[in-house]
Scaffold this active site. Structure first.
Site, PDB file in Angstrom:
ATOM      1  N   SER A 210     -36.209  -5.044  44.820  1.00 53.41           N
ATOM      2  CA  SER A 210     -35.277  -5.366  45.900  1.00 53.41           C
ATOM      3  C   SER A 210     -35.594  -6.774  46.374  1.00 53.41           C
ATOM      4  CB  SER A 210     -35.451  -4.377  47.058  1.00 53.41           C
ATOM      5  OG  SER A 210     -34.808  -4.826  48.236  1.00 53.41           O
TER       6      SER A 210
ATOM      7  N   TYR B  24     -40.694  -0.492  53.694  1.00 53.88           N
ATOM      8  CA  TYR B  24     -39.889  -0.653  52.483  1.00 53.88           C
ATOM      9  C   TYR B  24     -40.256  -1.950  51.772  1.00 53.88           C
ATOM     10  CZ  TYR B  24     -35.744  -0.870  49.485  1.00 53.88           C
ATOM     11  OH  TYR B  24     -34.888  -0.940  48.402  1.00 53.88           O
TER      12      TYR B  24
END
Length: 250
Positions: A135, A148
């Site tokens: 990501s 995250y």
């Protein structure tokens, strides 16, 4: 017929499902893995209806023994797409629940580690490709995204380290780092089922990325000539110039 085999984790929805469909369309026989058998079977039905080849193997990538048993049942692996992952919560570091951080690390990092370790001998033997779906959070941190971002930084480190360690072996290691992607579950799961809050993530953003956009990037990287390695591809919607800069029309 010499048909390449692609294993896709988290293939029951979102980017994983789209990637499975796209790889099947390019002629791969796709092995669909994920925790939800019903979702996997629905994706498999789409693939077979379109003339593709696939099989379904329910699997929790955080269960190392189950992953090893899964690997033992495969005769061939040419492509591994480590897609299983996800985010939990948007709390700041000061108040974040360590259990959420642990859960994110388990699936995003250790899950990818388990599957990669188990399938690596077959991938090396066949001259395969390992894809890690990270990501943009794995490259730039942001407020409320500590857990995250930490997990996806771990996924990035896994891909970068593996590429160094396999230098000289006939294996490519590809990292695809998407930015803002609108899927049916990611934001909803992250925000613990709050549909209104999940909708606000994308509000006013003209054409956020779709799962199909990311699947297209994965498939393009996988289908380059075998001597071409796409080390890292960052994919964002045009409306997102950086992690903190997103154009919204309203």
């Amino acid at each position: 017929m010499d048909t390449a085999v692609a294993v896709v984790t988290g293939a029951g929805s979102g980017i994983g499902a789209a990637t499975a469909r796209r790889l099947a369309a390019t002629g791969h026989r796709v092995v669909l893995t994920g925790r939800r058998k019903d979702r996997l079977e629905a994706v498999a039905a789409q693939i077979t209806e379109a003339g593709g080849q696939c099989s379904v193997h329910p699997l929790d990538v955080t269960d190392q023994q189950a992953v090893r048993a899964f690997a033992d049942c495969l005769e061939r692996v040419d492509v591994l797409v480590n897609n299983a992952g996800g985010a939990l919560g948007t709390e700041y570091v000061a108040v974040a629940d360590p259990a959420d951080w642990s859960a994110m690390f388990e699936v995003n990092v250790l899950g990818a580690l388990h599957v990669t370790q188990a399938l690596l001998p077959a991938l090396v033997a066949g001259g395969g490709t390992v894809v890690v779906l990270s990501s943009t959070a794995g490259h730039v941190a942001y407020e409320g995204g500590g857990g995250y971002a930490a997990a996806k930084h771990g996924a990035h480190a896994l891909a970068a380290t593996l590429r160094l360690e396999l230098c000289g072996e006939p294996v490519r290691v590809v990292e695809i780092a998407p930015g803002l992607v609108r899927t049916e579950e990611f934001a909803l799961n992250r925000l613990r089922g709050d549909a209104d809050a999940a909708a606000r993530v994308y509000r006013g953003v003209e054409q956020p990325l779709t799962a199909e956009d990311v699947a297209d990037a994965v498939t393009w990287a996988v289908t380059r000539p075998v001597h071409v390695n796409v080390d890292l591809m960052v994919v964002r919607p045009r409306a997102q110039a950086a992690q903190h800069k997103v154009h919204r029309t309203s």
